[in-house]
Design an enzyme around this catalytic site. Structure first.
Site, PDB file in Angstrom:
ATOM      1  N   GLY A  42      43.317  41.563  29.971  1.00 23.10           N
ATOM      2  CA  GLY A  42      43.459  42.984  30.260  1.00 23.10           C
ATOM      3  C   GLY A  42      44.901  43.409  30.113  1.00 23.10           C
ATOM      4  N   GLY A  43      45.178  44.618  30.569  1.00 31.02           N
ATOM      5  CA  GLY A  43      46.506  45.183  30.429  1.00 31.02           C
ATOM      6  C   GLY A  43      47.579  44.436  31.186  1.00 31.02           C
ATOM      7  N   GLU A  46      45.827  37.819  31.969  1.00 35.88           N
ATOM      8  CA  GLU A  46      44.624  37.086  31.580  1.00 35.88           C
ATOM      9  C   GLU A  46      43.942  36.517  32.806  1.00 35.88           C
ATOM     10  OE1 GLU A  46      46.608  35.273  27.513  1.00 35.88           O
ATOM     11  OE2 GLU A  46      46.515  34.046  29.321  1.00 35.88           O
ATOM     12  N   LYS A  64      43.957  34.431  37.810  1.00 35.58           N
ATOM     13  CA  LYS A  64      44.598  35.578  37.155  1.00 35.58           C
ATOM     14  C   LYS A  64      46.061  35.237  36.939  1.00 35.58           C
ATOM     15  CE  LYS A  64      45.238  40.572  37.660  1.00 35.58           C
ATOM     16  NZ  LYS A  64      44.895  41.721  38.528  1.00 35.58           N
ATOM     17  N   ASP A 154      41.278  51.659  40.824  1.00 37.10           N
ATOM     18  CA  ASP A 154      40.829  51.368  39.459  1.00 37.10           C
ATOM     19  C   ASP A 154      39.331  51.043  39.457  1.00 37.10           C
ATOM     20  OD1 ASP A 154      41.120  51.122  36.714  1.00 37.10           O
ATOM     21  OD2 ASP A 154      41.818  49.041  36.804  1.00 37.10           O
TER      22      ASP A 154
END
Length: 180
Positions: A42-43, A46, A64, A154
């Site tokens: 993702g932004g 990983e 993560k 989010d």
């Protein structure tokens, strides 16, 4: 509308990574966790599948690992701090955290086997009762976070995995904020 669509087409790839930046070195282990495969990217970094490398116990987890070019330390420290405050069956639990050999921060959460919310809805075509039970469980998880002063910030289908028992699990508190 045509001018706008033309501008969108003309700008495609404008902000894409051209591959000129050096990729981070592959990391095989963080703390006691061996990285065994990439789950997603993702932004902010990983997510890898991880297993204990020291033999203390057997468990698969999600690891993560933040990108080196982000304000990684502040982001991950805040995410770990917020996740440590949460204990709810529909929120992925924080298990561990630290700093990788290359200086990138990481955190470990329980591994959730499931499908993103939108894929679950599309593929399972749950009836109204199943949808409402799943939504209620998700709303309860969000309410738990809010009760502890945490706003996820989010909420989207990709950050909600639905397991084989139709239970949603809220993930990725990377941009969550603590309310004053």
């Amino acid at each position: 509308l045509r001018r706008w669509l033309g501008a969108v087409s003309a700008s495609a790839g404008l902000l894409e990574d051209t591959g000129t930046a050096a990729a981070p070195a592959a990391i095989e282990r963080v703390g006691p966790w061996r990285l065994t495969g990439l789950i997603g990217r993702g932004g902010s970094g990983e997510v890898h599948l991880g297993r204990r490398a020291d033999g203390a116990f057997e468990r698969e987890v999600a690891v993560k690992l933040l990108r080196a070019d982000r304000n990684a330390d502040a982001l991950i420290v805040e995410e770990r701090r917020l996740l440590a405050r949460l204990d709810h069956p529909n929120i992925a639990r924080l298990l561990d955290g630290g700093v990788a050999p290359d200086g990138r921060p990481w955190l470990v959460t329980e591994l959730i086997s499931g499908r993103p919310l939108d894929a679950w809805l599309r593929e399972s075509a749950p009836d109204l009762d199943r949808r409402l039970k799943t939504f209620t469980a998700l709303a309860d998880a969000v309410a738990c976070a809010h009760a502890r002063g945490i706003v996820h910030a989010d909420l989207k289908p990709a950050n909600v995995l639905v397991d084989a028992h139709d239970q949603p699990h809220l993930l990725d508190f990377g941009i969550a904020r603590l309310l004053e």
